[in-house]
Design a protein around this motif. Structure first.
Motif, short mmCIF file in Angstrom:
data_model
loop_
_atom_site.label_atom_id
_atom_site.label_comp_id
_atom_site.label_asym_id
_atom_site.label_seq_id
_atom_site.Cartn_x
_atom_site.Cartn_y
_atom_site.Cartn_z
N THR A 266 -27.52 84.64 50.71
CA THR A 266 -27.92 84.29 49.32
C THR A 266 -27.19 83.64 48.63
O THR A 266 -27.15 82.66 47.94
CB THR A 266 -28.63 85.51 48.54
N ARG A 267 -25.60 84.34 48.27
CA ARG A 267 -24.58 83.72 47.79
C ARG A 267 -24.40 82.16 48.02
O ARG A 267 -24.01 81.38 47.16
CB ARG A 267 -23.46 84.53 47.33
N LYS A 268 -24.41 82.21 49.44
CA LYS A 268 -24.15 80.83 49.83
C LYS A 268 -25.33 79.87 49.84
O LYS A 268 -25.08 78.68 49.89
CB LYS A 268 -23.80 81.02 51.31
N GLY A 269 -26.38 80.29 49.25
CA GLY A 269 -27.61 79.32 49.13
C GLY A 269 -28.10 78.98 50.39
O GLY A 269 -28.92 78.15 50.41
N VAL A 270 -28.27 79.94 51.36
CA VAL A 270 -28.64 79.59 52.70
C VAL A 270 -30.04 80.25 52.73
O VAL A 270 -30.16 81.74 52.37
CB VAL A 270 -27.74 80.25 53.91
N SER A 271 -31.07 79.73 52.77
CA SER A 271 -32.40 80.24 52.88
C SER A 271 -32.53 81.14 54.31
O SER A 271 -32.20 80.58 55.38
CB SER A 271 -33.52 79.38 52.87
N HIS A 272 -33.18 82.40 54.22
CA HIS A 272 -33.08 83.13 55.41
C HIS A 272 -34.24 84.29 55.26
O HIS A 272 -34.85 84.45 54.09
CB HIS A 272 -31.92 83.83 55.75
N LYS A 273 -34.42 85.01 56.48
CA LYS A 273 -35.60 86.00 56.27
C LYS A 273 -34.87 87.16 57.13
O LYS A 273 -34.17 86.72 57.86
CB LYS A 273 -36.93 85.56 56.95
N VAL A 274 -35.48 88.33 56.83
CA VAL A 274 -35.10 89.59 57.56
C VAL A 274 -36.15 90.09 58.35
O VAL A 274 -37.16 90.14 57.83
CB VAL A 274 -34.50 90.56 56.56
N ASP A 275 -36.15 90.16 59.56
CA ASP A 275 -37.16 90.84 60.43
C ASP A 275 -36.95 92.23 60.77
O ASP A 275 -36.10 92.08 61.97
CB ASP A 275 -37.56 89.82 61.50
N GLU A 276 -37.15 93.47 60.11
CA GLU A 276 -36.97 94.68 60.53
C GLU A 276 -38.21 95.18 61.20
O GLU A 276 -37.99 96.56 61.14
CB GLU A 276 -36.63 95.30 59.18
N SER A 277 -39.21 94.51 61.51
CA SER A 277 -40.24 94.97 62.31
C SER A 277 -40.08 95.68 63.71
O SER A 277 -38.83 95.56 63.97
CB SER A 277 -41.30 93.94 62.78
N SER A 278 -40.94 96.56 64.07
CA SER A 278 -40.84 97.28 65.05
C SER A 278 -40.76 96.72 66.40
O SER A 278 -40.90 97.37 67.54
CB SER A 278 -41.70 98.52 65.31
N GLY A 279 -41.30 95.31 66.69
CA GLY A 279 -41.37 94.74 68.06
C GLY A 279 -39.94 94.55 68.62
O GLY A 279 -39.12 94.74 68.04
N SER A 280 -40.02 94.39 70.04
CA SER A 280 -38.64 94.04 70.63
C SER A 280 -38.21 92.80 70.03
O SER A 280 -38.32 92.02 69.43
CB SER A 280 -39.12 93.78 72.05
N ILE A 281 -36.76 92.93 70.35
CA ILE A 281 -35.84 91.60 70.09
C ILE A 281 -36.45 90.27 70.51
O ILE A 281 -36.44 89.35 69.77
CB ILE A 281 -34.20 92.02 70.29
N GLY A 282 -37.21 90.35 71.88
CA GLY A 282 -37.29 89.14 72.35
C GLY A 282 -38.75 88.58 71.85
O GLY A 282 -38.86 87.29 71.41
N ARG A 283 -39.88 89.50 71.46
CA ARG A 283 -40.77 89.10 70.61
C ARG A 283 -40.31 88.58 69.36
O ARG A 283 -41.06 87.71 68.72
CB ARG A 283 -41.68 90.28 70.60
N ARG A 284 -39.48 89.35 68.59
CA ARG A 284 -38.93 88.83 67.25
C ARG A 284 -38.44 87.36 67.26
O ARG A 284 -38.78 86.55 66.39
CB ARG A 284 -38.19 89.50 66.50
N TYR A 285 -37.68 87.27 68.11
CA TYR A 285 -36.78 85.91 68.51
C TYR A 285 -38.11 85.00 68.71
O TYR A 285 -38.01 83.60 68.00
CB TYR A 285 -36.23 85.76 69.84
#
Length: 362
Positions: A266-285
């Motif tokens: 955020t300080r760098k001004g880089v747009s991003h999102k956080v995905d802390e959902s319970s799905g597998s890492i592959g599904r979230r990728y």
């Protein structure tokens, strides 16, 4: 809709930065080629200006800048061309005009326009004006004098001719303004005739024809299929989200590192999102890829258990991952997202990720 107007001296149609784009090879479809039935062909931009195909280097410079912009946002070099307007297409005031076009399965091609126009040529015109004697009018009409000056300054040639005729015949004429009438005599006003040279002003106009059509073409080109899943391969520079931060699981040990990375991005001004959902890492990728997120950061047990603290950085298109210190990740992602560095350079600089070396916190 967006537009730039750039004014230049008619006697010096040269752009000082043209050399920055002169060596670009661009697919040009000149009016001559269209008339003779030839196809578009790639040409060095500097040669096109020197040979008179493009009218001047000011127009050439902005053609080059538009071309670089279209490539940077993801349009393909082999699908972009510039087409010159035929004589019967150009506006009456235009000297030269080119459209940036992109080929798809749809008929509409126009993307942006570069035109060079002459608003009026050099010419000498005859001017007829009232020339008031400000001292005499001021002495006679005091505070109303300004009303008279403004009125005389706005008179057209026809009214001035009538007024001059009455001055010659009777020595005076009347003007009415703001509900008042004033008599002006030969000692208060005269008629002046002179010639004035109007200097032509050259105007370069670059016009983007709205964002919808270019965006649609970009989405057509960057749609990809992988493992029966579709995703958008946005260039990192125009990806809506540059990065997604994914903790390996919902383990609370990952939370401080996720927060640290998110705040630093955020300080760098880089747009991003956080995905802390319970799905597998592959599904979230897969979910992240689907909406075109360029990179993914995964916080895993090696981040928690080992020093220096590291996390994995994943490239969406190649699906390859490298391992980078957490403190260095925000700057590295900023560099990738702004086109300052490439993924292939990162792979040479950092070790490829092959798997976690530790399990839950030791």
């Amino acid at each position: 809709m967006a537009e730039i107007e750039h004014f230049v001296d008619p006697g010096e149609k040269v752009h000082p930065k043209f050399s920055n784009v002169a060596d670009l090879d661009i697919l040009l479809y000149s009016s001559g080629a269209q008339t003779s039935g030839q196809s578009a062909h790639a040409m060095r931009l500097g040669d096109a200006v020197e040979q008179g195909i493009i009218d001047n280097s000011v127009l050439g410079y902005f053609i080059g800048r538009i071309y670089l912009y279209l490539l940077k946002v993801g349009l393909r070099k082999d699908k972009v061309r510039f087409r010159q307007h035929m004589e019967n297409e150009m506006a009456h005031y235009a000297c030269d005009c080119w459209d940036a076009e992109a080929k798809t399965s749809y008929p509409q091609r126009e993307r942006a326009r570069c035109a060079f126009s002459l608003t009026h040529p050099h010419k000498v015109v005859n001017v007829v004006k009232f020339e008031p004697n400000r001292g005499a009018i001021g002495a006679a009409y005091k505070k109303d004098a300004k009303l008279i000056f403004d009125y005389l300054d706005a008179c057209d040639e026809c009214f001035i001719g009538d007024g001059e005729k009455r001055l010659n015949e009777s020595g005076e004429f009347s003007v009415s303004t703001e509900g008042k009438t004033f008599k002006l005599s030969t000692d208060m006003v005269a008629v002046r005739r002179f010639q004035k040279t109007l200097h032509g002003r050259l105007k370069k106009k670059k016009k983007s024809l709205g964002g919808g059509v270019p965006l649609h073409r970009l989405l057509v080109w960057i749609q990809r299929d992988r493992f029966a899943l579709q995703y958008f391969s946005f260039p990192a520079t125009v990806s809506p989200y540059k990065c997604c931060i994914l903790p390996l699981s919902q383990n609370q040990d990952f939370t401080p590192f996720v927060q640290q990375l998110s705040e630093a991005l955020t300080r760098k001004g880089v747009s991003h999102k956080v995905d802390e959902s319970s799905g597998s890492i592959g599904r979230r990728y897969a979910r992240s890829d689907e909406i075109g997120v360029a990179f993914g950061v995964t916080v895993d047990f090696d981040t928690v258990n080992k020093t220096p603290r590291t996390a994995t950085l994943r490239d969406r298109d190649s699906m390859r991952q490298i391992r980078v210190e957490v403190d260095a990740l925000p700057g590295l992602i900023w560099s990738l997202a702004n086109g300052e560095s490439t993924w292939s350079q990162m792979e040479l600089q950092y070790p490829l990720f092959e798997g976690q070396e530790t399990g839950r916190k030791e």
